[in-house]
Motif scaffolding. Structure first.
Motif, PDB file in Angstrom:
ATOM      1  N   SER A  11     -15.920  36.962  10.999  1.00  0.00           N
ATOM      2  CA  SER A  11     -15.628  36.084  11.969  1.00  0.00           C
ATOM      3  C   SER A  11     -15.225  36.541  13.343  1.00  0.00           C
ATOM      4  O   SER A  11     -15.425  35.722  14.398  1.00  0.00           O
TER       5      SER A  11
ATOM      6  N   LEU B 265     -15.516  39.857  14.352  1.00  0.00           N
ATOM      7  CA  LEU B 265     -15.897  41.328  14.400  1.00  0.00           C
ATOM      8  C   LEU B 265     -14.783  42.388  14.020  1.00  0.00           C
ATOM      9  O   LEU B 265     -14.633  43.285  14.702  1.00  0.00           O
TER      10      LEU B 265
ATOM     11  N   ALA C 291     -11.860  42.266  14.222  1.00  0.00           N
ATOM     12  CA  ALA C 291     -10.384  42.434  15.068  1.00  0.00           C
ATOM     13  C   ALA C 291      -9.262  42.581  14.080  1.00  0.00           C
ATOM     14  O   ALA C 291      -9.289  41.991  12.990  1.00  0.00           O
TER      15      ALA C 291
ATOM     16  N   LYS D 247     -22.539  45.310  12.175  1.00  0.00           N
ATOM     17  CA  LYS D 247     -22.264  44.982  13.595  1.00  0.00           C
ATOM     18  C   LYS D 247     -20.956  45.478  14.205  1.00  0.00           C
ATOM     19  O   LYS D 247     -21.109  45.832  15.503  1.00  0.00           O
TER      20      LYS D 247
ATOM     21  N   ILE E  97      -6.888  40.032  20.053  1.00  0.00           N
ATOM     22  CA  ILE E  97      -6.620  39.664  21.555  1.00  0.00           C
ATOM     23  C   ILE E  97      -5.856  38.547  21.605  1.00  0.00           C
ATOM     24  O   ILE E  97      -4.749  38.138  22.178  1.00  0.00           O
TER      25      ILE E  97
ATOM     26  N   TRP F 224       0.662  50.166  11.391  1.00  0.00           N
ATOM     27  CA  TRP F 224      -0.631  50.361  11.992  1.00  0.00           C
ATOM     28  C   TRP F 224      -1.062  51.860  11.772  1.00  0.00           C
ATOM     29  O   TRP F 224      -2.490  51.982  12.057  1.00  0.00           O
TER      30      TRP F 224
ATOM     31  N   PHE G  17     -19.615  47.929  17.038  1.00  0.00           N
ATOM     32  CA  PHE G  17     -18.592  48.183  17.877  1.00  0.00           C
ATOM     33  C   PHE G  17     -17.271  48.803  17.306  1.00  0.00           C
ATOM     34  O   PHE G  17     -16.876  48.238  16.355  1.00  0.00           O
TER      35      PHE G  17
ATOM     36  N   LEU H 118     -14.125  49.508  19.310  1.00  0.00           N
ATOM     37  CA  LEU H 118     -13.355  49.255  20.683  1.00  0.00           C
ATOM     38  C   LEU H 118     -12.008  49.294  20.583  1.00  0.00           C
ATOM     39  O   LEU H 118     -11.413  48.687  19.616  1.00  0.00           O
TER      40      LEU H 118
ATOM     41  N   GLU I 174      -9.528  53.816  18.128  1.00  0.00           N
ATOM     42  CA  GLU I 174      -8.291  54.528  17.641  1.00  0.00           C
ATOM     43  C   GLU I 174      -8.194  54.782  16.165  1.00  0.00           C
ATOM     44  O   GLU I 174      -7.778  55.873  15.665  1.00  0.00           O
TER      45      GLU I 174
ATOM     46  N   PRO J 215     -11.222  49.598  26.031  1.00  0.00           N
ATOM     47  CA  PRO J 215     -11.187  48.559  27.024  1.00  0.00           C
ATOM     48  C   PRO J 215      -9.818  47.781  27.432  1.00  0.00           C
ATOM     49  O   PRO J 215      -9.803  47.022  28.176  1.00  0.00           O
ATOM     50  N   GLU J 216      -8.736  48.315  26.689  1.00  0.00           N
ATOM     51  CA  GLU J 216      -7.491  47.652  26.947  1.00  0.00           C
ATOM     52  C   GLU J 216      -7.282  47.582  28.298  1.00  0.00           C
ATOM     53  O   GLU J 216      -6.660  46.615  28.821  1.00  0.00           O
TER      54      GLU J 216
ATOM     55  N   ILE K 121      -7.990  44.346  29.963  1.00  0.00           N
ATOM     56  CA  ILE K 121      -7.268  43.271  29.714  1.00  0.00           C
ATOM     57  C   ILE K 121      -5.686  43.496  30.110  1.00  0.00           C
ATOM     58  O   ILE K 121      -4.875  42.783  29.485  1.00  0.00           O
TER      59      ILE K 121
ATOM     60  N   GLY L 104      -2.802  51.848  22.165  1.00  0.00           N
ATOM     61  CA  GLY L 104      -1.392  51.900  21.859  1.00  0.00           C
ATOM     62  C   GLY L 104      -1.339  52.370  20.506  1.00  0.00           C
ATOM     63  O   GLY L 104      -0.481  52.764  19.761  1.00  0.00           O
TER      64      GLY L 104
ATOM     65  N   ARG M 141     -17.897  52.086  28.031  1.00  0.00           N
ATOM     66  CA  ARG M 141     -18.383  52.372  26.484  1.00  0.00           C
ATOM     67  C   ARG M 141     -19.223  53.508  26.528  1.00  0.00           C
ATOM     68  O   ARG M 141     -20.012  53.971  27.191  1.00  0.00           O
TER      69      ARG M 141
HETATM   70  C1  HXC Z   1      -9.794  38.963  18.830  1.00  0.00           C
HETATM   71  C2  HXC Z   1     -12.375  38.865  18.698  1.00  0.00           C
HETATM   72  C3  HXC Z   1     -11.879  40.538  19.346  1.00  0.00           C
HETATM   73  C4  HXC Z   1     -10.870  40.903  19.423  1.00  0.00           C
HETATM   74  C5  HXC Z   1     -14.324  40.040  19.127  1.00  0.00           C
HETATM   75  N1  HXC Z   1     -13.493  38.911  18.729  1.00  0.00           N
HETATM   76  N2  HXC Z   1     -13.234  40.923  19.482  1.00  0.00           N
HETATM   77  N3  HXC Z   1     -11.053  38.196  18.527  1.00  0.00           N
HETATM   78  N4  HXC Z   1      -9.591  39.872  19.323  1.00  0.00           N
HETATM   79  N5  HXC Z   1     -10.422  42.067  19.961  1.00  0.00           N
HETATM   80  C6  HXC Z   1     -14.218  37.452  18.404  1.00  0.00           C
HETATM   81  C7  HXC Z   1     -14.699  36.788  19.530  1.00  0.00           C
HETATM   82  O1  HXC Z   1     -13.635  35.869  20.148  1.00  0.00           O
HETATM   83  C8  HXC Z   1     -15.710  35.589  18.700  1.00  0.00           C
HETATM   84  O2  HXC Z   1     -14.949  34.676  18.153  1.00  0.00           O
HETATM   85  C9  HXC Z   1     -16.052  36.785  17.740  1.00  0.00           C
HETATM   86  O3  HXC Z   1     -15.062  37.667  17.412  1.00  0.00           O
HETATM   87  C10 HXC Z   1     -17.383  37.127  18.246  1.00  0.00           C
HETATM   88  O4  HXC Z   1     -17.257  38.045  19.450  1.00  0.00           O
HETATM   89  P1  HXC Z   1     -18.312  37.694  20.731  1.00  0.00           P
HETATM   90  O5  HXC Z   1     -17.743  38.137  21.841  1.00  0.00           O
HETATM   91  O6  HXC Z   1     -18.784  36.311  20.687  1.00  0.00           O
HETATM   92  O7  HXC Z   1     -19.375  38.768  20.087  1.00  0.00           O
HETATM   93  P2  HXC Z   1     -20.334  39.421  21.354  1.00  0.00           P
HETATM   94  O8  HXC Z   1     -20.679  38.826  22.516  1.00  0.00           O
HETATM   95  O9  HXC Z   1     -21.393  40.294  20.545  1.00  0.00           O
HETATM   96  O10 HXC Z   1     -19.350  40.630  21.958  1.00  0.00           O
HETATM   97  C11 HXC Z   1     -18.735  41.538  21.164  1.00  0.00           C
HETATM   98  C12 HXC Z   1     -17.636  42.315  22.009  1.00  0.00           C
HETATM   99  C13 HXC Z   1     -16.863  41.386  22.447  1.00  0.00           C
HETATM  100  C14 HXC Z   1     -18.424  43.029  23.201  1.00  0.00           C
HETATM  101  C15 HXC Z   1     -16.982  43.352  20.898  1.00  0.00           C
HETATM  102  O11 HXC Z   1     -16.280  40.543  21.450  1.00  0.00           O
HETATM  103  C16 HXC Z   1     -15.340  41.918  22.818  1.00  0.00           C
HETATM  104  O12 HXC Z   1     -15.302  42.427  24.213  1.00  0.00           O
HETATM  105  N6  HXC Z   1     -14.371  41.842  22.298  1.00  0.00           N
HETATM  106  C17 HXC Z   1     -12.974  42.482  22.724  1.00  0.00           C
HETATM  107  C18 HXC Z   1     -13.051  43.971  22.462  1.00  0.00           C
HETATM  108  C19 HXC Z   1     -11.646  44.454  23.047  1.00  0.00           C
HETATM  109  O13 HXC Z   1     -11.168  44.142  24.426  1.00  0.00           O
HETATM  110  N7  HXC Z   1     -11.023  45.336  22.364  1.00  0.00           N
HETATM  111  C20 HXC Z   1      -9.483  45.930  22.441  1.00  0.00           C
HETATM  112  C21 HXC Z   1      -8.575  45.069  22.167  1.00  0.00           C
HETATM  113  S1  HXC Z   1      -6.873  45.770  22.495  1.00  0.00           S
HETATM  114  P3  HXC Z   1     -15.423  33.237  18.448  1.00  0.00           P
HETATM  115  O14 HXC Z   1     -14.224  32.551  17.489  1.00  0.00           O
HETATM  116  O15 HXC Z   1     -15.303  33.142  19.642  1.00  0.00           O
HETATM  117  O16 HXC Z   1     -16.627  33.237  17.741  1.00  0.00           O
HETATM  118  C22 HXC Z   1      -6.677  46.873  21.663  1.00  0.00           C
HETATM  119  C23 HXC Z   1      -5.399  47.602  21.537  1.00  0.00           C
HETATM  120  C24 HXC Z   1      -5.103  48.588  20.619  1.00  0.00           C
HETATM  121  O17 HXC Z   1      -7.419  47.185  20.820  1.00  0.00           O
HETATM  122  C25 HXC Z   1      -3.725  48.792  20.522  1.00  0.00           C
HETATM  123  C26 HXC Z   1      -2.977  48.396  19.324  1.00  0.00           C
HETATM  124  C27 HXC Z   1      -1.730  49.105  18.901  1.00  0.00           C
END
Ligand code: HXC
Length: 256
Positions: free
Chosen positions: A22, A24, A26, A58, A66, A86, A103, A105, A110, A129-130, A133, A138, A163
């Motif tokens: 639900s 991806l 995350a 996928k 996030i 983690w 994906f 990301l 990491e 992509p951090e 945002i 991290g 990417r």
């Molecule tokens: C929470 C996420 C998520 C994330 C996707 N989802 N990535 N929820 N955190 N990182 C959720 C969406 O909100 C959505 O939920 C569902 O998954 C499907 O995603 P969509 O965006 O609708 O899919 P799509 O259009 O195919 O795009 C895929 C994507 C995009 C390009 C991967 O979801 C995206 O950009 N995600 C964020 C990627 C990101 O910035 N990651 C870095 C996070 S920071 P709903 O409920 O709306 O259906 C990080 C820090 C690490 O990782 C350090 C830790 C110590």
């Protein structure tokens, strides 16, 4: 959110799958706790020799959650150490192969970087992509990228949030092989089988020695390798391996 299954020709490969479709895959706190628990379980269980870590076709993992992180303040991530456990993956002594489709990301990339070998499906997308945002990697991104690829590529990825596709990731040296999406996990398990044919004790020794290349100077690393090489001469598996070669038979490992 995590499934653990036994696979491989000798049923000694642990297939750990991130399973939170639900979002991806995350990486939320609960998923990471489950991942850590499963990794530690496999690490302790002698019947597992190699680990394959994968996600769905996928998404390997779309990064840290996030929506969960959005609620956090400095004290939550610093004082309460939100990210405890983690990095369990980076402490596992058995070989870990990442099989990355879709994906990977942020924290997803990491996690892959913490694995020993990265195989990618043709649709794999890596990135940090951090920056887009308002935060920074991290879970090792700014430290492992420059050790595994060039500084220029590492900076480009971490500063822009751009990417990297599977083929580019292979050209840059982040990934060792690229496969069609549906074959990826099978190929990773075949590689795990080839590794698992060797003595688990000696496999762990190789992993330890090779990892020291990322943590020490060349001279210290060479010294460590020499000592580990010498230490294999105190093992039954070294004796068995060389005897089996001379006797033209398959070795029988005892991990002793
Ligand atoms: C929470 C996420 C998520 C994330 C996707 N989802 N990535 N929820 N955190 N990182 C959720 C969406 O909100 C959505 O939920 C569902 O998954 C499907 O995603 P969509 O965006 O609708 O899919 P799509 O259009 O195919 O795009 C895929 C994507 C995009 C390009 C991967 O979801 C995206 O950009 N995600 C964020 C990627 C990101 O910035 N990651 C870095 C996070 S920071 P709903 O409920 O709306 O259906 C990080 C820090 C690490 O990782 C350090 C830790 C110590």
């Amino acid at each position: 959110m995590i499934t653990l299954s036994r696979t491989g020709a000798a049923e000694n490969v642990a297939l750990i799958t991130l399973n939170r479709p639900s979002a991806l895959n995350a990486l939320c706190r609960e998923l990471m706790l489950e991942l850590s628990e499963n990794l530690l379980k496999v690490e302790k269980d002698q019947s597992y020799h190699v680990i394959v870590l994968t996600g769905s076709e996928k998404a390997f993992a779309a990064g840290a959650d996030i929506k969960e992180m959005a609620k956090l303040e400095f004290a939550d991530v610093f004082e309460n150490d939100y990210f405890t456990n983690w990095d369990t993956l980076s402490h596992i002594t058995k070989p870990v192969i990442a099989a990355v489709n879709g994906f990977a990301l942020g924290g997803g990339t990491e996690l892959a970087l913490m694995c020993d070998i990265v195989y990618a499906g043709e649709n794999a997308i890596f990135g940090q992509p951090e920056i887009t945002i308002g935060t920074i990697p991290g879970l090792g991104g700014t430290q492992r990228w420059p050790r595994y690829v060039s500084k220029s590529v590492a900076m480009e990825i971490c500063l822009s949030g751009d990417r990297l596709g599977a083929q580019e990731a292979k050209e840059d040296g982040l990934v060792s092989k690229v496969f069609p999406v549906q074959q990826l996990v099978g190929e990773a398990v075949l590689l795990a089988d080839r590794i698992a044919k060797n003595s688990p004790l000696i496999v762990k020794t190789v992993k330890r020695s090779l990892n020291s290349a990322y943590q020490t100077s060349l001279n210290q690393g060479l010294e460590m390798e020499k000592q580990l090489f010498q230490s294999t001469f105190a093992t039954n598996d070294r004796r068995e391996g060389m005897s089996a070669f001379a006797e033209k038979r398959a070795p029988k490992w005892t991990s002793s």
